[in-house]
Design a protein around this motif. Structure first.
Motif, short mmCIF file in Angstrom:
data_model
loop_
_atom_site.label_atom_id
_atom_site.label_comp_id
_atom_site.label_asym_id
_atom_site.label_seq_id
_atom_site.Cartn_x
_atom_site.Cartn_y
_atom_site.Cartn_z
N ALA A 298 47.54 132.98 58.69
CA ALA A 298 48.49 133.63 59.59
C ALA A 298 49.81 133.91 58.89
O ALA A 298 50.47 134.91 59.16
N ALA A 299 50.21 133.03 57.97
CA ALA A 299 51.48 133.22 57.28
C ALA A 299 51.45 134.43 56.36
O ALA A 299 52.49 134.96 55.98
N ASN A 300 50.25 134.88 55.97
CA ASN A 300 50.12 136.01 55.05
C ASN A 300 49.53 137.23 55.75
O ASN A 300 48.87 138.04 55.13
N ALA A 301 49.75 137.33 57.07
CA ALA A 301 49.16 138.43 57.83
C ALA A 301 49.68 139.77 57.32
O ALA A 301 50.85 139.90 56.95
N ASP A 302 48.81 140.77 57.31
CA ASP A 302 49.20 142.11 56.90
C ASP A 302 50.19 142.70 57.89
O ASP A 302 50.16 142.39 59.09
N THR A 303 51.06 143.58 57.40
CA THR A 303 52.04 144.27 58.24
C THR A 303 51.76 145.76 58.20
O THR A 303 51.83 146.38 57.14
N PHE A 304 51.44 146.34 59.33
CA PHE A 304 51.13 147.77 59.42
C PHE A 304 52.40 148.55 59.72
O PHE A 304 53.16 148.20 60.63
N ILE A 305 52.66 149.61 58.94
CA ILE A 305 53.86 150.43 59.12
C ILE A 305 53.44 151.88 59.38
O ILE A 305 52.98 152.57 58.46
N PRO B 177 57.31 136.09 44.68
CA PRO B 177 58.29 137.09 45.11
C PRO B 177 58.42 138.29 44.16
O PRO B 177 59.01 139.29 44.53
N LEU B 178 57.90 138.18 42.95
CA LEU B 178 57.98 139.27 41.99
C LEU B 178 56.87 140.30 42.16
O LEU B 178 56.84 141.31 41.46
N HIS B 179 55.96 140.04 43.07
CA HIS B 179 54.80 140.93 43.26
C HIS B 179 54.84 141.53 44.67
O HIS B 179 55.17 140.84 45.63
N ARG B 180 54.47 142.81 44.77
CA ARG B 180 54.32 143.48 46.07
C ARG B 180 52.97 144.18 46.08
O ARG B 180 52.49 144.64 45.04
N ASN B 181 52.40 144.30 47.26
CA ASN B 181 51.14 145.01 47.38
C ASN B 181 51.12 145.77 48.69
O ASN B 181 51.48 145.24 49.74
N ALA B 182 50.73 147.04 48.65
CA ALA B 182 50.62 147.84 49.87
C ALA B 182 49.41 148.75 49.76
O ALA B 182 49.01 149.16 48.66
N TRP B 183 48.82 149.06 50.92
CA TRP B 183 47.74 150.04 51.00
C TRP B 183 48.26 151.21 51.81
O TRP B 183 48.77 151.04 52.93
N VAL B 184 48.14 152.40 51.28
CA VAL B 184 48.73 153.58 51.90
C VAL B 184 47.65 154.60 52.26
O VAL B 184 46.63 154.73 51.56
N SER B 185 47.90 155.32 53.34
CA SER B 185 46.95 156.33 53.83
C SER B 185 47.73 157.54 54.34
O SER B 185 48.82 157.40 54.89
N ALA B 186 47.17 158.72 54.16
CA ALA B 186 47.77 159.95 54.67
C ALA B 186 46.88 161.12 54.29
O ALA B 186 45.87 160.96 53.58
#
Length: 222
Positions: A28-35, A71-80
């Protein structure tokens, strides 16, 4: 190779890139965030009367804990989906270059056709690139920005040798590129990070060579 396998397919004048997603179990602490993102639309009339309309639709990003889990790493999945239409008697087709510019402690909020990116950047050349790479991961320190292209299409060059292209060509009056769950990975950024979609379209007619660039809304990578 990320944990998502990218498959590309061409359908009519459009090209779709789809990421087959295999999610790791997360707490739960690492839940994905949808934007959800608004996308955009830009219409420009070229000097010969050709009208170019570029749309960015169905845009979203999902932020997730990176494989590095620091904290030095980021990850995102993008769609469009990037959609281009041309009108006028001289319309013959064009090339679509979709991608994202990513900044580490760099403002990427500039607007207009040419966009705005602070730092040592050059968006006036033939490609929208800041040391651009095809897909995947960028290593950025504070004050740095980089561009990644979504496409890496393998094809033969004029001499029959293998080449890789970051664009989709289309003929006629319409073309598109669609992507789902494509990965943006940022390594080495100790401060805040942002990303922003771009769709650059090159149009050539009998009398005009022109470039039109549509920018999406910047969003935080954390």
């Amino acid at each position: 190779m990320s944990i998502r396998d990218i498959a590309a397919r061409i359908a009519g004048a459009g090209l779709a890139t789809t990421a087959a997603l295999g999610l790791l179990s997360t707490g739960a602490a690492n839940a994905d965030t949808f934007i959800p993102l608004p996308g955009g639309e830009l219409t420009q009339t070229l000097s010969d009367g050709t009208v170019v309309t570029v749309r960015l639709v169905g845009e979203s990003a999902t932020l997730s804990g990176s494989m590095g889990a620091t904290p030095l790493h980021r990850n995102a999945w993008v769609s469009a989906s990037a959609q281009v239409t041309l009108s006028g008697p001289n319309a013959e087709g064009g090339k679509i270059y979709p991608g994202y510019v990513v900044g580490c402690q760099v403002a990427i909020n500039g607007g207009g056709v040419s966009g705005g990116v602070s730092g040592k950047t050059d968006w006036e050349g033939k490609k929208p690139e800041i040391g651009g790479t095809a897909g995947g991961n960028l290593s950025l320190g504070p004050g740095q920005a980089g561009a990644m292209y979504l496409l890496d299409l393998e094809e033969a060059d004029d001499y029959g040798k293998e080449s890789h292209q970051v664009r989709n060509k289309f003929k006629g009056t319409s073309g598109s590129v669609t992507w789902a769950d494509s990965t943006i990975g940022v390594n080495g950024c100790a401060g805040y990070a942002q990303a922003r979609a771009f769709v650059r379209v090159k149009v050539s007619t009998a009398t005009v060579n022109s470039v039109v660039t549509l920018w999406g809304q910047p969003f935080s990578l954390g």
